[in-house]
Design a protein around this motif. Structure first.
Motif, PDB file in Angstrom:
ATOM      1  N   PHE A 234       0.867  -1.111  -0.138  1.00 51.42           N
ATOM      2  CA  PHE A 234       0.193   0.185   0.039  1.00 51.42           C
ATOM      3  C   PHE A 234       0.930   1.185   0.055  1.00 51.42           C
ATOM      4  O   PHE A 234       0.417   2.427  -0.391  1.00 51.42           O
ATOM      5  CB  PHE A 234      -0.945  -0.100   1.182  1.00 51.42           C
ATOM      6  N   VAL A 235       1.978   1.205   0.193  1.00 51.95           N
ATOM      7  CA  VAL A 235       2.994   2.239   0.514  1.00 51.95           C
ATOM      8  C   VAL A 235       3.118   2.928  -1.106  1.00 51.95           C
ATOM      9  O   VAL A 235       3.448   4.083  -1.164  1.00 51.95           O
ATOM     10  CB  VAL A 235       4.338   1.935   0.948  1.00 51.95           C
ATOM     11  N   PHE A 236       3.031   2.037  -2.273  1.00 48.32           N
ATOM     12  CA  PHE A 236       3.163   2.661  -3.415  1.00 48.32           C
ATOM     13  C   PHE A 236       1.913   3.003  -4.020  1.00 48.32           C
ATOM     14  O   PHE A 236       1.764   3.588  -5.286  1.00 48.32           O
ATOM     15  CB  PHE A 236       3.863   1.509  -4.360  1.00 48.32           C
ATOM     16  N   ASP A 237       0.579   2.742  -3.139  1.00 51.00           N
ATOM     17  CA  ASP A 237      -0.744   3.461  -3.747  1.00 51.00           C
ATOM     18  C   ASP A 237      -0.730   4.815  -3.798  1.00 51.00           C
ATOM     19  O   ASP A 237      -0.025   5.552  -3.056  1.00 51.00           O
ATOM     20  CB  ASP A 237      -1.687   2.597  -2.837  1.00 51.00           C
ATOM     21  N   ASP A 238      -1.453   5.449  -4.691  1.00 53.15           N
ATOM     22  CA  ASP A 238      -1.541   7.101  -4.944  1.00 53.15           C
ATOM     23  C   ASP A 238      -2.015   7.512  -3.608  1.00 53.15           C
ATOM     24  O   ASP A 238      -1.800   8.773  -3.567  1.00 53.15           O
ATOM     25  CB  ASP A 238      -2.581   7.107  -5.911  1.00 53.15           C
ATOM     26  N   TYR A 239      -2.887   6.861  -2.755  1.00 58.74           N
ATOM     27  CA  TYR A 239      -3.421   7.778  -1.514  1.00 58.74           C
ATOM     28  C   TYR A 239      -2.633   7.416  -0.338  1.00 58.74           C
ATOM     29  O   TYR A 239      -2.986   7.856   0.726  1.00 58.74           O
ATOM     30  CB  TYR A 239      -5.036   6.871  -1.437  1.00 58.74           C
ATOM     31  N   PHE A 240      -1.385   6.982  -0.557  1.00 61.75           N
ATOM     32  CA  PHE A 240      -0.708   6.623   0.704  1.00 61.75           C
ATOM     33  C   PHE A 240      -0.001   7.645   1.434  1.00 61.75           C
ATOM     34  O   PHE A 240       0.275   8.775   0.802  1.00 61.75           O
ATOM     35  CB  PHE A 240       0.618   5.879   0.353  1.00 61.75           C
ATOM     36  N   GLY A 241      -0.149   7.982   2.608  1.00 65.57           N
ATOM     37  CA  GLY A 241       0.331   8.995   3.344  1.00 65.57           C
ATOM     38  C   GLY A 241       0.323   8.612   4.783  1.00 65.57           C
ATOM     39  O   GLY A 241       0.308   7.304   5.401  1.00 65.57           O
ATOM     40  N   PHE A 242       0.664   9.601   5.671  1.00 74.05           N
ATOM     41  CA  PHE A 242       0.548   9.443   7.238  1.00 74.05           C
ATOM     42  C   PHE A 242      -0.883   8.672   7.593  1.00 74.05           C
ATOM     43  O   PHE A 242      -0.955   7.538   8.437  1.00 74.05           O
ATOM     44  CB  PHE A 242       0.718  10.638   8.193  1.00 74.05           C
ATOM     45  N   GLU A 243      -1.824   9.144   7.086  1.00 69.68           N
ATOM     46  CA  GLU A 243      -3.149   8.631   7.584  1.00 69.68           C
ATOM     47  C   GLU A 243      -3.255   7.093   7.112  1.00 69.68           C
ATOM     48  O   GLU A 243      -3.659   6.088   8.128  1.00 69.68           O
ATOM     49  CB  GLU A 243      -4.526   9.220   6.578  1.00 69.68           C
ATOM     50  N   ARG A 244      -2.879   6.786   5.763  1.00 63.94           N
ATOM     51  CA  ARG A 244      -2.851   5.146   5.480  1.00 63.94           C
ATOM     52  C   ARG A 244      -2.122   4.505   6.441  1.00 63.94           C
ATOM     53  O   ARG A 244      -2.320   3.240   6.557  1.00 63.94           O
ATOM     54  CB  ARG A 244      -2.564   5.019   4.296  1.00 63.94           C
TER      55      ARG A 244
END
Length: 439
Positions: A234-244
């Motif tokens: 999931f780190v490589f998904d477009d929506y990744f960030g602190f929240e994810r």
């Protein structure tokens, strides 16, 4: 996921520096090592390690860390020494500005440990996996959190006890200055972590014989507890960030809660329930930031996010490699040109390819086939990028990369050198490794 105010507070306080502290590009190096008795080569008992810790405190002005009546670590400024489950001895270094400083810190620590240890007829071994002794031969250390983990591990994987008692690593902790900076460094670090595993592979023996792996330590993590390890697609998904990442961490089962100087067994329970005051062992009680920070330390992916990013893919090794690992990652992640080049290079690597590298590299190292060639060819390009990144920093740090430059030049990993010695000069005996890799 919809975040409560409490969860947003966790994100802001844990992933960003508090009190307007500036995020500087610091370097924090950690390494573990195996203690052993001269002569018998047996692992150290707790009483021997307690005497060593006491000796370091008295001779070199460290403050003791106690758990009940047991000394379990030392602190000196921003450095700490901790006791791992199988008696592995770990230095967690201070956040420093240059590789010269972090290597000087490593050398100072090893000097102090050797000064006290030699009087006790004990030594320390720089390798990634215990080469001679089985789990049953490793003395148990008196730390409450490890008892909980020891009982839980066999329920979630077949190699968890090996991870606890028979592995050693070196890792480097690096800063980020924003959420976007974190994302870019996380993706680059995670994509290249298997290459670091290959370059630093140094654990080819188990119970006195070759085990079929170059990095047995890395292989062990593949069946320790899949809920808290791995390559995190999931780190490589477009929506990744602190929240994810928070969302992911909330779903990782807990180990414990620390209350009144005791560890409360919460293994397998949900931090989400804890956030709602529904944790069965302490009903109605809500977590503190310390609880969340403790929980983050029980998550073990190949790159781990806390207030910094931890590069976790390398085997323990001799002192030159303890300096080479931070050099490798600093050159790649603290230089904008190198970082962007890595991101461009790895942009089209698929989830399946990244996982394939993670699975195969512990056994085949730099000889792992990748696309139209071997991983060695990719590693050569990556080490070149790291060297160029260090040159642009301007601190004359490129010499610390010599160890890994030699690995990619020859294509021979540290583990393969040990295997050559085992089958040749050592005449199929593993005991000489204790002299070969003695600190």
């Amino acid at each position: 996921m919809i975040f409560t105010p409490e969860t947003m507070m966790i994100m802001n306080c844990v992933f960003f520096k508090q009190n307007n502290e500036l995020c500087l590009t610091r370097i924090g190096t950690e390494h573990e090592k195996f203690g052993f008795e001269f002569g018998s080569l047996r692992p150290l008992r707790y009483d021997q390690i307690a005497d060593l810790l006491t000796g370091l405190a008295e001779r070199f002005d460290w403050d003791k860390v106690m758990e009940g009546d047991h000394i379990i670590g030392l602190v000196q400024g921003k450095q700490s020494i901790s006791l791992e489950p199988g008696g592995q001895f770990e230095l967690s270094g201070a956040p420093l500005e240059t590789l010269h400083q972090t290597c000087a810190e490593v050398n100072s620590h090893l000097y102090q440990v050797k000064a006290v240890a030699e009087d006790m007829a004990i030594g320390f071994l720089g390798i990634g996996f215990q080469p001679k002794w089985g789990v049953k031969d490793i003395p148990i250390m008196p730390k409450g959190r490890y008892e909980i983990m020891r009982n839980y591990m066999p329920r979630v994987g077949t190699l968890g006890l090996d991870m606890m008692f028979r592995t050693c690593t070196v890792q480097v902790n690096l800063d980020f200055i924003s959420e976007l900076d974190m994302i870019r460094k996380f993706r680059a670090g995670l994509a290249l972590q298997p290459i670091a595993t290959a370059l630093f592979a140094n654990s080819p023996f188990t119970e006195g014989k070759p085990n079929g792996y170059l990095s047995m330590r890395s292989h062990v993590w593949s069946d320790t507890d899949n809920n808290r390890t791995g390559m995190l697609p999931f780190v490589f998904d477009d929506y990744f960030g602190f929240e994810r990442y928070v969302d992911y961490a909330l779903d990782v089962p807990m180990y414990f809660v620390y209350r009144n100087k005791k560890y409360i067994n919460c293994s397998g329970m949900s931090f989400r329930d804890f956030m709602a005051g529904k944790l069965p062992p302490i009903p109605g009680e809500l977590p503190t930031l310390n609880d969340w920070e403790n929980h983050l330390t029980t998550i073990f992916p190949e790159v781990r996010l806390k207030r910094y990013l931890e590069m976790r893919g390398a085997d323990g090794g001799p002192w030159r490699r303890l300096c080479a690992l931070p050099a490798f990652w600093v050159g790649l992640l603290y230089d904008e040109v190198a970082l962007q080049t890595v991101l461009d290079m790895t942009y089209d690597w698929t989830v399946e390819e990244r996982q394939m590298l993670r699975t195969k590299i512990p056994k085949t190292g730099l000889r792992t086939p990748f696309r139209d060639g071997l991983l060695r060819h990719v590693a050569q390009d990556v080490v070149k990028l790291a060297k160029e990144g260090l040159e642009r920093r301007g601190y004359k740090e490129t010499g610390f990369l010599n160890e890994v430059a030699e690995v990619v030049r020859t294509g021979v990993t540290p583990a393969e050198k040990l295997l050559d010695l085992y089958h040749g000069k050592w005449e199929n005996r593993v005991d000489p490794v204790y002299e070969e890799l003695l600190y």
